[in-house]
Design a protein around this motif. Structure first.
Motif, PDB file in Angstrom:
ATOM      1  N   TRP A 381      -0.322-110.503  29.888  1.00 52.61           N
ATOM      2  CA  TRP A 381      -0.759-111.804  29.368  1.00 52.61           C
ATOM      3  C   TRP A 381      -2.017-112.280  30.079  1.00 52.61           C
ATOM      4  O   TRP A 381      -2.954-112.779  29.453  1.00 52.61           O
ATOM      5  N   TYR A 382      -2.030-112.128  31.389  1.00 49.46           N
ATOM      6  CA  TYR A 382      -3.152-112.646  32.178  1.00 49.46           C
ATOM      7  C   TYR A 382      -4.459-111.896  31.873  1.00 49.46           C
ATOM      8  O   TYR A 382      -5.499-112.517  31.617  1.00 49.46           O
ATOM      9  N   ALA A 386      -4.449-114.564  27.569  1.00 52.07           N
ATOM     10  CA  ALA A 386      -3.436-115.432  26.973  1.00 52.07           C
ATOM     11  C   ALA A 386      -3.113-116.592  27.903  1.00 52.07           C
ATOM     12  O   ALA A 386      -2.466-117.561  27.481  1.00 52.07           O
ATOM     13  N   CYS A 387      -3.568-116.514  29.167  1.00 58.33           N
ATOM     14  CA  CYS A 387      -3.246-117.547  30.140  1.00 58.33           C
ATOM     15  C   CYS A 387      -4.083-117.350  31.405  1.00 58.33           C
ATOM     16  O   CYS A 387      -4.738-116.316  31.576  1.00 58.33           O
ATOM     17  N   ASP A 388      -4.029-118.351  32.269  1.00 60.49           N
ATOM     18  CA  ASP A 388      -4.647-118.258  33.595  1.00 60.49           C
ATOM     19  C   ASP A 388      -3.581-118.107  34.681  1.00 60.49           C
ATOM     20  O   ASP A 388      -3.901-118.086  35.876  1.00 60.49           O
ATOM     21  N   GLY A 389      -2.349-118.039  34.284  1.00 57.65           N
ATOM     22  CA  GLY A 389      -1.220-117.956  35.194  1.00 57.65           C
ATOM     23  C   GLY A 389       0.018-118.451  34.488  1.00 57.65           C
ATOM     24  O   GLY A 389       0.052-118.536  33.243  1.00 57.65           O
ATOM     25  N   PHE A 390       1.037-118.824  35.242  1.00 54.94           N
ATOM     26  CA  PHE A 390       2.310-119.213  34.632  1.00 54.94           C
ATOM     27  C   PHE A 390       2.950-120.373  35.387  1.00 54.94           C
ATOM     28  O   PHE A 390       2.789-120.515  36.604  1.00 54.94           O
ATOM     29  N   MET A 391       3.704-121.186  34.629  1.00 55.55           N
ATOM     30  CA  MET A 391       4.607-122.167  35.224  1.00 55.55           C
ATOM     31  C   MET A 391       6.005-121.567  35.118  1.00 55.55           C
ATOM     32  O   MET A 391       6.569-121.475  34.026  1.00 55.55           O
ATOM     33  N   LEU A 392       6.539-121.126  36.225  1.00 50.03           N
ATOM     34  CA  LEU A 392       7.773-120.354  36.249  1.00 50.03           C
ATOM     35  C   LEU A 392       9.003-121.250  36.194  1.00 50.03           C
ATOM     36  O   LEU A 392       9.068-122.285  36.846  1.00 50.03           O
ATOM     37  N   SER A 393       9.980-120.813  35.422  1.00 52.49           N
ATOM     38  CA  SER A 393      11.282-121.473  35.356  1.00 52.49           C
ATOM     39  C   SER A 393      12.314-120.514  35.930  1.00 52.49           C
ATOM     40  O   SER A 393      12.384-119.350  35.507  1.00 52.49           O
ATOM     41  N   MET A 394      13.079-120.980  36.887  1.00 52.24           N
ATOM     42  CA  MET A 394      14.038-120.131  37.571  1.00 52.24           C
ATOM     43  C   MET A 394      15.453-120.434  37.085  1.00 52.24           C
ATOM     44  O   MET A 394      15.944-121.551  37.280  1.00 52.24           O
ATOM     45  N   PRO A 395      16.137-119.488  36.445  1.00 53.48           N
ATOM     46  CA  PRO A 395      17.426-119.760  35.800  1.00 53.48           C
ATOM     47  C   PRO A 395      18.493-120.312  36.736  1.00 53.48           C
ATOM     48  O   PRO A 395      19.236-121.229  36.378  1.00 53.48           O
ATOM     49  N   VAL A 396      18.607-119.742  37.943  1.00 54.05           N
ATOM     50  CA  VAL A 396      19.627-120.172  38.909  1.00 54.05           C
ATOM     51  C   VAL A 396      18.927-120.493  40.226  1.00 54.05           C
ATOM     52  O   VAL A 396      18.251-119.636  40.800  1.00 54.05           O
ATOM     53  N   GLN A 397      19.093-121.735  40.687  1.00 55.35           N
ATOM     54  CA  GLN A 397      18.475-122.108  41.955  1.00 55.35           C
ATOM     55  C   GLN A 397      19.504-122.186  43.079  1.00 55.35           C
ATOM     56  O   GLN A 397      20.584-122.711  42.847  1.00 55.35           O
ATOM     57  N   PRO A 398      19.190-121.639  44.263  1.00 54.93           N
ATOM     58  CA  PRO A 398      17.886-121.088  44.671  1.00 54.93           C
ATOM     59  C   PRO A 398      17.765-119.573  44.501  1.00 54.93           C
ATOM     60  O   PRO A 398      16.739-119.007  44.863  1.00 54.93           O
ATOM     61  N   ARG A 399      18.788-118.910  43.953  1.00 58.17           N
ATOM     62  CA  ARG A 399      18.782-117.444  43.876  1.00 58.17           C
ATOM     63  C   ARG A 399      17.549-116.915  43.152  1.00 58.17           C
ATOM     64  O   ARG A 399      16.866-116.001  43.658  1.00 58.17           O
ATOM     65  N   SER A 400      17.258-117.446  41.968  1.00 56.99           N
ATOM     66  CA  SER A 400      16.187-116.883  41.143  1.00 56.99           C
ATOM     67  C   SER A 400      14.817-117.053  41.787  1.00 56.99           C
ATOM     68  O   SER A 400      13.964-116.157  41.706  1.00 56.99           O
ATOM     69  N   LEU A 401      14.586-118.189  42.429  1.00 60.64           N
ATOM     70  CA  LEU A 401      13.316-118.404  43.112  1.00 60.64           C
ATOM     71  C   LEU A 401      13.173-117.436  44.284  1.00 60.64           C
ATOM     72  O   LEU A 401      12.116-116.822  44.496  1.00 60.64           O
ATOM     73  N   ARG A 402      14.233-117.280  45.044  1.00 62.04           N
ATOM     74  CA  ARG A 402      14.193-116.362  46.186  1.00 62.04           C
ATOM     75  C   ARG A 402      13.952-114.928  45.710  1.00 62.04           C
ATOM     76  O   ARG A 402      13.157-114.188  46.310  1.00 62.04           O
ATOM     77  N   ASP A 403      14.620-114.529  44.624  1.00 61.21           N
ATOM     78  CA  ASP A 403      14.421-113.172  44.093  1.00 61.21           C
ATOM     79  C   ASP A 403      12.983-112.971  43.626  1.00 61.21           C
ATOM     80  O   ASP A 403      12.393-111.897  43.842  1.00 61.21           O
ATOM     81  N   PHE A 404      12.398-113.983  42.992  1.00 61.11           N
ATOM     82  CA  PHE A 404      11.014-113.854  42.531  1.00 61.11           C
ATOM     83  C   PHE A 404      10.075-113.674  43.723  1.00 61.11           C
ATOM     84  O   PHE A 404       9.181-112.816  43.714  1.00 61.11           O
ATOM     85  N   VAL A 405      10.271-114.488  44.744  1.00 59.21           N
ATOM     86  CA  VAL A 405       9.416-114.426  45.936  1.00 59.21           C
ATOM     87  C   VAL A 405       9.555-113.074  46.642  1.00 59.21           C
ATOM     88  O   VAL A 405       8.566-112.482  47.087  1.00 59.21           O
ATOM     89  N   GLU A 406      10.781-112.572  46.738  1.00 58.64           N
ATOM     90  CA  GLU A 406      11.011-111.336  47.484  1.00 58.64           C
ATOM     91  C   GLU A 406      10.679-110.076  46.676  1.00 58.64           C
ATOM     92  O   GLU A 406      10.287-109.055  47.257  1.00 58.64           O
ATOM     93  N   LEU A 407      10.810-110.151  45.339  1.00 57.24           N
ATOM     94  CA  LEU A 407      10.645-108.951  44.524  1.00 57.24           C
ATOM     95  C   LEU A 407       9.328-108.923  43.747  1.00 57.24           C
ATOM     96  O   LEU A 407       8.608-107.920  43.773  1.00 57.24           O
TER      97      LEU A 407
END
Length: 442
Positions: A381-382, A386-407
């Motif tokens: 997309w980038y 199609a975009c300059d970046g993304f506004m991320l939505s994390m399904p389960v907090q804080p698990r999903s945010l932590r997984d995104f940051v680590e992976l």
């Protein structure tokens, strides 16, 4: 560099996310939940935390919806600028983007609180300008009826102009605070606003000094015709609503193409579509999380939320029958709702098929897989404009945010799409936006 923010609601971005075993135990008015998310995001060098907001408790006339709650309802939440003033003391680089409405707030109050947040955070404040789409909010501000779309956007543009004029009240060097001479401020380095327009009369000046960023960053949401024009006129960040890459590319070119007539280069506005991320160490792990969360939503609840999203009642529609078309645009209709209906029509989806598609991301886009698969989609997309970046939505907090940051973040850094560390101290620097000129300087 790809700009990345995340939606900071502690409930998570999926309708069933708050029920998952890896979610926060409780979230109502829990400052520590917000602190934890902000600090995780900062460890991953995300550019900003964004808080949507409204002015009232919603769905009280719909008991099932009211009892179940949704990430977008926010029945009991902190006022966002107040919350970010607290989070600014627990972070050092993360941008803090809060919502305030031009329909029910005055420009002076908006200018003052966001300028204050910019000082308190050392240059990390952003204002998400909204006109308010929820009709019932009017009744909390002395009005029986919601303001019409045309008037709301006219008021929004005038409010934006006034807020920016107020932010320019003082020169950067207006406060010498010279103890030897006894001069605290320089009277030649301040100016009155003296605005008198259709909706507002504001004398000024603002009683806050010029901010570290010059001005907080201005974000907008919604992509109606009026919304696109306002974004081209004065937006610096835009939360996109496209439901496909092709649609996003079209809207990206459209909005950027409107900017030159306002004397603005296209890169002065960063377009950030919503993206719900289901990531795992393997694709199977991501699939398992997705299926678990889908199983936490009853069909009756799903239909109720889909009705809310598209702006009309679907309770009488057959679950496996075709998704109905809108009976007409309401005063409070949204670009996201229109995008959902266009997608359903384009792909011939049933009511069930539509809610299964959109509720995992609450109307935005979705990606599911391991870190490489998620990064592939984001890079596609980038680099495809199609975009300059993304506004991320994390399904389960804080698990999903932590997984995104680590992976995912390390994978994006490996590809050169994200920096190894923050690019600067302010939100503007990290988004690649210029500092507005001080009007007192030659």
């Amino acid at each position: 560099m790809m700009v990345l923010g995340f939606t900071g609601g502690a409930l998570g971005g999926h309708l069933g996310g708050w029920r998952h075993r890896d979610s926060f135990p409780t979230t109502t008015m829990q400052l520590q939940c917000m602190v934890e998310m902000a600090q995780i995001a900062e460890r991953g060098q995300l550019d900003m935390m964004f808080l949507a907001d409204g002015n009232g408790v919603r769905q009280m006339d719909k008991p099932a919806l009211f009892a179940a709650n949704s990430p977008s309802d926010r029945p009991a939440v902190f006022e966002p600028v107040t919350l970010f003033a607290a989070l600014a003391q627990h972070t050092t680089r993360l941008g803090l983007v809060a919502t305030a409405t031009t329909t029910y707030e005055e420009p002076f109050s908006i200018a003052r609180k966001f300028a204050s947040l910019d000082h308190l955070s050392a240059g990390r404040a952003g204002w998400n300008l909204v006109t308010t789409q929820y009709v019932e909010d009017a009744k909390n501000f002395g009005r029986d009826e919601h303001m019409g779309r045309v008037e709301r956007y006219e008021r929004a543009q005038e409010s934006l102009d006034v807020v920016r004029a107020l932010w320019d009240s003082w020169a950067t060097d207006a406060f010498p605070q010279d103890k030897a001479t006894g001069q605290y401020l320089d009277p030649a380095r301040v100016r009155l606003t003296n605005h008198r327009g259709t909706h507002f009369a504001v004398k000024g000046p603002l009683n806050v000094a010029r901010t570290p960023q010059g001005q907080p960053v201005v974000f907008m949401a919604g992509q109606s015709e009026a919304g696109k024009e306002l974004a081209a006129y004065g937006g610096e960040g835009l939360f996109g609503t496209a439901s496909s890459k092709a649609q996003a590319q079209k809207e990206y070119a459209d909005i950027k193409g409107r900017m030159p007539k306002y004397g603005r280069p296209p890169d002065a506005l960063k377009i950030l579509p919503a993206l719900s991320v289901f990531v795992g160490r393997t694709r199977a792990e991501a699939d398992a999380l997705y299926e678990e969360l889908q199983g936490l939503i009853a069909p009756s609840l799903a239909v109720s939320y889909l009705s809310k999203l598209v702006g009309f009642d679907l309770s009488e529609a057959a679950l496996d029958g075709p998704m109905p078309a809108s009976p007409g645009e309401s005063v409070g209709g949204t670009a996201i709702g229109r995008s959902v209906l266009e997608m359903a029509a384009r792909e011939g989806l049933s009511v069930r098929g539509t809610y299964e598609r959109v509720l995992p991301s609450m109307g935005g886009n979705m990606v599911k897989g391991d870190a490489v698969e998620v990064a592939d989609m984001m890079e596609d997309w980038y680099t495809g404009k199609a975009c300059d970046g993304f506004m991320l939505s994390m399904p389960v907090q804080p698990r999903s945010l932590r997984d995104f940051v680590e992976l995912v973040v390390p994978e994006l850094q490996r590809r050169g799409l994200r920096p190894p560390d923050y690019r600067g101290a302010t939100l503007r620097e990290n988004m690649g936006l210029p500092i507005p000129a001080d009007p007192f300087l030659p």
